[in-house]
Design an enzyme around this catalytic site. Sequence first.
Site, PDB file in Angstrom:
ATOM      1  N   ASP A 223       0.852  -0.961  -0.318  1.00  0.00           N
ATOM      2  CA  ASP A 223      -0.662   0.129   0.112  1.00  0.00           C
ATOM      3  C   ASP A 223       0.618   1.638   0.227  1.00  0.00           C
ATOM      4  O   ASP A 223       0.325   2.456   0.852  1.00  0.00           O
ATOM      5  CB  ASP A 223      -1.488  -0.057   1.295  1.00  0.00           C
ATOM      6  N   ARG A 279      -5.292  -2.191  -3.818  1.00  0.00           N
ATOM      7  CA  ARG A 279      -6.188  -2.450  -3.132  1.00  0.00           C
ATOM      8  C   ARG A 279      -7.391  -1.796  -2.478  1.00  0.00           C
ATOM      9  O   ARG A 279      -6.982  -0.814  -2.371  1.00  0.00           O
ATOM     10  CB  ARG A 279      -5.785  -3.542  -1.978  1.00  0.00           C
ATOM     11  N   TRP A 281      -9.375  -0.792  -0.100  1.00  0.00           N
ATOM     12  CA  TRP A 281      -9.044  -0.061   0.957  1.00  0.00           C
ATOM     13  C   TRP A 281     -10.884   0.562   0.871  1.00  0.00           C
ATOM     14  O   TRP A 281     -11.767   0.765   2.047  1.00  0.00           O
ATOM     15  CB  TRP A 281      -7.791   1.068   1.514  1.00  0.00           C
TER      16      TRP A 281
END
Length: 362
Positions: A223, A279, A281
């Site tokens: 991330d 990803r 989030w």
Amino acid sequence: MVVKLFLFILLLDGASSALDTRNGSNEIAVVEKAYLKWVKQMASFKHSLFQKPENKFKPCLKLRVRKKPRFGDFRTVQKAIKSVPAVNLCRVVISIGAGTFREKVEIPPTMAYITLVGAGADKTIIEWDDTADRMGPSGHPLGTFASATFAVNSPYFIAKNITFKNKAPLPPSGALGKQAVALRISADTAAFIGCKFFGAQDTLYDHIGRHYFKDCYIEGSVDFIFGNGLSLYKDCHLNAIGSSYGALTAQRRQSMLEETGFSFVNCKVTGSGALYLGRAWGTFSRVVFAYTYMDKIITPKGWYDWGDKNREMTVFYGQYKCSGPGAEFERRVSWSRELTTEEAKPFMSVDFIDGHVWLPTS
């Protein structure tokens, strides 16, 4: 204004904890929550800093930071920033000489129109090594939000030719509390030109606001570009340093009404490990890659739903005319998109971030 700022500082000092929101917890970090509440309150006032972007580029003050006192006005970046009026309404240019400045720096919300100019990203380095699990002055963990080496809370910030680094070591896979932010940008209308960002987990906290990254180098493992900014990354080099699975982005758009997202145009993705492009989030996470070279480290599926199948129906993940061994779209997850020219167009220029209104022309 001063009263509100004082209350905000008290609220930060009294924060009881700073839990990371991406470790399976639904709680928002107390410090971050306090900051966002304050920003919302300030935005409700008819204050010039929060109206339609009206940038200022002609400097009214120039300061120098140098390792040797006789060559500059200050020896540390933070001291130079503290010398600027608390409520600043004109462009202040701070030139930072060559050297490694080991310090933790923060620009307060009212100190707008700050420009930092380094001697070159390989020559001017600002570094620290805080992690989310490190105890802060209050006796509680700092959390991801406060782990930043350099934190910008004010609008119209510009940085050129500087390295921002978090020197915390690369954590083992699955380690908790090891988020280590190199730079956090928590304000609108910020530009980073020719800068470098070094870290591992959570290198660049692209928190809130419209941001522009041009000719930048960003390195991390998991991330390493994350947050809920509306940001354009142009001609940037993104480098992964993980030894196992990692993710380049974790964008946190929570509603289809939010005009946020990350766009990467003419960038390059390289490095080690196996890397997801992003990803989810946020439930409505939005990320686009266009004309970007992707090395073989990119996982064939490309994207991860954060373990929530429902997000596959709401995220917007796309690529357009990308190249390299990691760019093949055929094996991508079915809920990502190979964009048409018409679909990609809104993400391709500075219009994506309203940059024609507030970006410097040189």
